[in-house]
Design an enzyme around this catalytic site. Structure first.
Site, short mmCIF file in Angstrom:
data_model
loop_
_atom_site.label_atom_id
_atom_site.label_comp_id
_atom_site.label_asym_id
_atom_site.label_seq_id
_atom_site.Cartn_x
_atom_site.Cartn_y
_atom_site.Cartn_z
N GLU A 129 0.86 -1.18 0.00
CA GLU A 129 0.00 0.00 0.00
C GLU A 129 0.90 1.24 0.00
O GLU A 129 1.89 1.27 0.74
CB GLU A 129 -0.89 0.04 1.24
CG GLU A 129 -1.88 1.19 1.17
CD GLU A 129 -2.88 1.22 2.33
OE1 GLU A 129 -2.74 0.43 3.29
OE2 GLU A 129 -3.79 2.03 2.26
N GLY A 268 2.93 2.47 10.70
CA GLY A 268 2.68 1.66 11.90
C GLY A 268 2.54 0.18 11.60
O GLY A 268 3.21 -0.66 12.21
N ALA A 269 1.66 -0.15 10.68
CA ALA A 269 1.42 -1.55 10.36
C ALA A 269 0.57 -1.63 9.10
O ALA A 269 0.05 -0.61 8.63
CB ALA A 269 0.69 -2.24 11.50
N MET A 270 0.44 -2.85 8.58
CA MET A 270 -0.27 -3.01 7.30
C MET A 270 -1.15 -4.25 7.32
O MET A 270 -0.70 -5.33 7.70
CB MET A 270 0.78 -3.06 6.17
CG MET A 270 0.17 -3.22 4.80
SD MET A 270 -0.91 -1.81 4.39
CE MET A 270 -2.10 -2.63 3.35
N ASN A 272 -2.32 -6.45 5.24
CA ASN A 272 -2.29 -7.45 4.18
C ASN A 272 -3.15 -8.66 4.54
O ASN A 272 -3.11 -9.14 5.65
CB ASN A 272 -0.86 -7.94 3.96
CG ASN A 272 0.12 -6.80 3.95
OD1 ASN A 272 0.00 -5.90 3.15
ND2 ASN A 272 1.07 -6.83 4.88
N GLU A 305 -5.50 -3.10 12.48
CA GLU A 305 -5.18 -3.92 11.29
C GLU A 305 -6.13 -5.10 11.19
O GLU A 305 -6.57 -5.47 10.11
CB GLU A 305 -3.73 -4.40 11.33
CG GLU A 305 -2.68 -3.30 11.50
CD GLU A 305 -2.85 -2.11 10.58
OE1 GLU A 305 -3.37 -2.28 9.45
OE2 GLU A 305 -2.48 -0.99 10.98
N HIS A 308 -9.44 -4.08 9.74
CA HIS A 308 -9.39 -3.86 8.29
C HIS A 308 -9.83 -5.09 7.50
O HIS A 308 -10.21 -4.97 6.34
CB HIS A 308 -7.96 -3.52 7.86
CG HIS A 308 -7.64 -2.05 7.82
ND1 HIS A 308 -8.49 -1.11 7.27
CD2 HIS A 308 -6.54 -1.36 8.22
CE1 HIS A 308 -7.92 0.09 7.35
NE2 HIS A 308 -6.74 -0.03 7.93
N GLU A 327 -9.90 3.88 6.13
CA GLU A 327 -9.10 4.35 7.27
C GLU A 327 -9.94 5.08 8.31
O GLU A 327 -9.80 4.84 9.51
CB GLU A 327 -7.93 5.21 6.79
CG GLU A 327 -6.90 4.46 5.94
CD GLU A 327 -6.32 3.22 6.62
OE1 GLU A 327 -6.48 3.05 7.84
OE2 GLU A 327 -5.69 2.39 5.91
N1 TRP Z 1 -3.14 0.76 5.71
C1 TRP Z 1 -2.16 1.02 6.72
C2 TRP Z 1 -2.94 1.29 7.97
O1 TRP Z 1 -3.39 2.32 8.25
C3 TRP Z 1 -1.30 2.21 6.39
C4 TRP Z 1 0.05 1.92 5.87
C5 TRP Z 1 0.94 1.04 6.33
C6 TRP Z 1 0.71 2.58 4.80
N2 TRP Z 1 2.09 1.13 5.63
C7 TRP Z 1 1.98 2.05 4.69
C8 TRP Z 1 0.35 3.57 3.94
C9 TRP Z 1 2.88 2.48 3.75
C10 TRP Z 1 1.23 4.01 2.97
C11 TRP Z 1 2.49 3.46 2.88
O2 TRP Z 1 -3.24 0.42 8.71
ZN ZN Z 2 -5.53 1.55 8.50
#
Ligand code: TRP
Ligand code: ZN
Length: 897
Positions: A129, A268-270, A272, A305, A308, A327
């Site tokens: 992302e 912070g985190a993602m 996936n 996360e 999401h 978000e």
């Molecule tokens: N979707 C992630 C969140 O808010 C956001 C995020 C994580 C992100 N890593 C990133 C956005 C790198 C842009 C680039 O939970």
């Molecule tokens: Zn998010």
């Protein structure tokens, strides 16, 4: 714009994708020198797209993809059948449907931007992302192209025993030194949710049984030295899964849910699909290395996360202008979760404090944008407090207007109707309307207008008619590209207090009320819809004190001429806990602003007795405990914190940084001197020798104790320095140890100078193998408000442990200095500005996303005096002239000059 300069893209230009990718097959062959990615895509023309856009297939990529071959249905294409440009692959005259196979080579080990496939320490990981997938292979890298992924990862067995991707592992094998695992994700997903990890990792495992009785395997992976720090994240994950079932009726959908902790991560985190990747700072927790605040962050980010999976993954975004769809809603969900796990009022206070100190300035600055922006140059620049935090407020207002039950009916319809789709914020609002038979036409203003609305409220009591009339005017300042603003529809939650401080149960007949809240008193939720509106409350026997915007029911600035007596009264009586805190903040703000005036006029500084009395009352309450059940220790700790300098700056026309800082310090010193006895008692009462737990009561006690310590260390007092040193040395948890270190480092007292250096050395030596603690070590020094800090920060740049390429480290020193050390960053010489600009220029070539992020303090020049404005603009200008400026940095600089 000059040729070759980055171009904006517009929401109004949205077109459906010309092609769809039904299946995506990735083969990722990892070697130390080069990684080869072979991608096979099942492509079809999209029946909804215009046929003139379907002659050639144009895929997104980047100049770092070294293309080895392109084939259609197994036939290698010749040079004139396709073209590779910097960031596009065009395949000419393609059939209705076909299989496209590309082979590319990349060098993840050189990827310092941390987007796409990269190395964090010894492990390989991904961040896709928003548009990172195009750094891995040629693709239609847009969220409305959803595909079924099968991924095979191949790597050296000894160095990378763990190979992960989304979904279920369906096959594995080995050959010589190498091994491979194939993963298949049964859910269609956009490329931004793809993830891959290869490393020498350990994991802990647990199980969650979903509400329909399915067993889900839960795994958290880290590098071996951190495996003792993931239990709290696992607990938080199980709590999140249960909470989402109970509160939103949402069940997890795969058989496995994995989290991987990585050290080098931009955010912070993602989320996936099935394979969340976390910044170590948002997943690791251990009493000796992690503060209470960091524990709470772990809980909220794990929740965020996880949530999401429905608000983002199952229902995703059509395009990146819709980012707040996932978000804003998911932040609201994680805020509700944290509130339910702990103290709702404390959570609300924290969330509003963040909104005010991060989002309000953004909304008032050159980058102001609506929660659904209508154009951008670089999407990475729009992961903002506006999209996240204001976005959460907007969804929260829908919830307030509907009430929790009807809101749930709305979210059920939203999830059912759009499961598996890529949709828009409009679809979200529509589902809320359809499910509840309401009209949110005017409410949609929140999605398209930027700027923080202002409410000017007056109240008039008519003794003979027994009416109390509130007059409410709403306005919104102009923002870039938006001169004229329409009035918003917003919920204004209001209560009226009688002379004893009890809520008056007024009749709501004749008032435009969307609902009534009797949870802890009596409030009406008024529908604010017009530029100016009057609300007449009838049957009011005596002059009431209005409690306005209870719970911060809308993200606005409220102006009402409260007297200091009224604020004191609300502070001790309001049934709305948030507004008790808010009354205290207003009082403190008012007093500090008065002192700023005294300092500017060269007058003697006097701290108003109302504020002293308020602090006295709060400290007394902290000692007597159960007197007022509505004011627990956690809330008192918050009530003892003065408004942040950033908020004080935001609330002034032209911010006199030095005077604001001086005034705030003067108030702190006055409180410390006058109330030292009470402060010391509070300190001692809350100094407990118990094994650490990240549990509300303990957290509140440590918060109170450490707030008291901060005040006690304010005047020069050798005894207090000794107390602080003692706390530092005897601490058994990071909350107490770092609070003591911070207080020592921030102390100007003669007696503190030697102990401070000793403690800093000790802290470093003790924790040199704990990266997150060393980040704190840098941050504590970078945020010290004493003179000379800029020099220290510059010297720390040369410290062996400093590495600008690791975002956590960079943030700990550079961003902490620029964002949380307002006096020193703004020192009159402009040295702070120059230092930041140097770092931006350095990072521009390393990690543009980070470079653009840390730049934001320079963009706020309009708030300051002319000299500082000139110095700040000079640095922005210097950045703009950099050869090879990234689109990220370019966008922020040009928009703010
Ligand atoms: N979707 C992630 C969140 O808010 C956001 C995020 C994580 C992100 N890593 C990133 C956005 C790198 C842009 C680039 O939970
Ligand atoms: Zn998010």
């Amino acid at each position: 714009m000059k040729e070759g300069q980055p171009k904006a893209i517009y929401l109004k230009d949205y077109k459906v994708p010309p092609f769809l990718i039904e299946e995506t097959n990735l083969h990722v062959d990892i070697h130390d020198d080069v990684t080869t990615v072979t991608t096979t895509l099942k492509v079809v023309k999209n029946s909804e797209a215009a046929s003139e856009d379907q002659v050639h297939l144009v895929l997104d990529g980047s100049k770092d993809l070294a293309t080895q071959s392109v084939a259609i249905d197994g036939r290698a294409l010749t040079d004139n059948e396709y073209r590779v440009d910097d960031d596009e692959l065009s395949v000419f005259e393609v059939p209705e449907q076909f299989e496209l196979t590309t082979t590319i080579q990349i060098k993840p080990q050189d990827n310092t931007a941390l987007e796409g496939l990269y190395k964090s320490g010894d492990m390989y990981c991904t961040q896709c992302e928003a548009e990172g997938f195009r750094n891995i292979t040629w693709y239609l890298d847009r969220p409305d192209v959803m595909s079924k992924y099968t991924t095979t990862v191949v790597a050296d067995k000894a160095s990378y025993p763990i190979l992960l991707s989304n979904g279920n592992d369906i096959d594995r094998g080995e050959e010589g030194d190498r091994h491979w695992v194939t993963w298949q994700d049964p859910f269609m997903k956009p490329a931004y949710l793809f993830a891959l990890v290869a490393g020498d990792l350990q994991h802990i495992e647990d199980e969650f049984v979903t509400m329909s009785g399915r067993k889900v395997k839960l795994q958290i992976f880290t590098e071996p030295h951190n495996i003792d720090k993931v239990d709290y994240a696992m607990l938080s994950l199980k709590n999140s899964m249960k909470w989402d079932e109970e509160v939103y009726g949402r069940e997890y959908d795969l058989d496995v849910f994995m989290i991987v902790a990585v050290e080098s991560f931009n955010m912070g985190a993602m989320e996936n699909k099935g394979l969340n990747i976390f910044n170590t700072s948002c997943v690791l927790a251990h009493p000796e290395t992690t503060t209470d605040a960091a524990y709470q962050r772990v809980e909220s980010v794990v929740g965020h996360e996880y949530f999401h999976n429905w608000s983002g993954n199952r229902v995703t975004c059509r395009d990146w202008f819709q980012l707040s769809l996932k978000e804003g809603f998911t932040v609201l969900r994680d805020q509700q979760f944290s509130a339910d796990m702990g103290s709702p009022t404390v959570c609300r206070v924290n969330d509003v404090a963040v909104l005010r100190s991060a989002q309000f300035p953004e909304d008032a600055g050159p980058m102001a944008h609506a929660i659904r922006p209508d154009s951008f140059i670089e999407i990475n620049n729009f992961y903002t407090a506006t999209v996240y935090e204001k976005g959460a407020e907007v969804v929260g207002m829908i919830r307030t207007l509907l009430g929790p039950e009807r809101f749930r009916v709305g979210t059920d319809l939203y999830f059912d109707r759009h499961d598996g789709q890529a949709v828009t914020t409009e679809d979200f609002v529509k589902a809320m309307e359809d499910a509840n038979g309401v009209d949110f036409t005017q409410f949609r203003t929140w999605y398209r207008q930027a700027g923080t609305p202002v409410l000017d409220v007056t109240g008039a009591y008519d003794q003979s008619a027994k009416t109390f009339t509130l007059n409410v005017k709403q306005s919104c300042p102009a923002t870039p590209g938006q001169d004229q603003k329409d009035p918003y529809h917003m919920p204004l939650k209001v209560g009226l207090l009688d002379e004893e401080g009890n809520d008056i149960r007024f009749p709501v007949l004749g008032l435009d009320v969307s609902s009534v809240d009797e949870a802890s008193g009596f409030s009406a939720i008024l529908n604010l819809t017009q530029a100016e509106q009057e609300f007449v409350f009838r049957g009011i026997e005596s002059k009431p004190t209005p409690s306005l915007l209870r719970g911060f029911s809308a993200p606005v600035k409220l102006r009402y001429e409260y007297s200091r007596e009224e604020l004191r009264f609300l502070m001790s009586h309001d049934s709305d806990g948030f507004n008790r805190w808010e009354a205290g903040q207003r009082l403190a703000l008012d007093v500090i602003q008065e002192i700023v005036g005294q300092i500017e006029a060269g007058e003697e500084v006097t701290v108003d007795e109302h504020l002293m009395a308020a602090f006295d009352a709060n400290l007394t309450q902290a000692l007597e405990g159960d007197k007022d059940p509505n004011l627990d220790k956690a809330m008192i700790a918050h009530m003892l914190v003065l408004p942040a300098t950033s908020y004080l700056i935001e609330m002034s026309e032209v911010a006199n940084v030095d005077a604001i800082h001086q005034a705030r310090e003067a108030v702190r010193t006055a409180i410390a001197k006058k109330l030292s006895g009470l402060l010391l008692s509070v300190y001692k009462l809350n100094q407990k020798d118990v094994p650490y737990q990240a549990q509300a009561q303990q957290i509140a006690e440590r918060a109170l104790k450490n707030v008291a310590l901060g005040y006690l260390m304010q005047p020069e007092d050798t005894e207090m320095v000794n107390l602080c040193v003692y706390q530092y040395e005897s601490a058994t948890n990071m909350t107490d140890r770092s609070a003591a270190l911070r207080a020592l480092v921030g102390s100007a007292a003669e007696a503190a100078q030697e102990p401070k250096e000793k403690a800093l050395n000790d802290f470093y030596n003790r924790f040199q193998h704990e990266a997150l603690v060393i980040d704190q070590w840098f941050a504590i020094q970078a945020t010290c408000s004493l003179p000379g800090t800029l020099e220290r920060v510059k010297a720390l740049m040369d410290h062996d442990a400093f590495d600008i390429k690791v975002p956590n480290r960079m943030r700990g020193l550079v961003a902490q200095f620029a964002m949380n050390n307002i006096v020193n960053f703004h020192e009159a010489s402009g040295g702070g500005y120059e230092f930041l600009a140097d770092r931006v220029i350095e990072l521009n070539g390393i990690n543009p996303q980070m470079a653009a992020r840390i730049l934001s303090p320079l963009t706020r020049w309009r708030k300051y005096d002319e000299e500082r404005q000139a110095l700040m603009k000079e640095q922005l200008q210097r950045i703009l002239e950099v050869e090879g400026i990234s689109p990220d940095v370019y966008e922020i600089v040009t928009k703010s000059l």
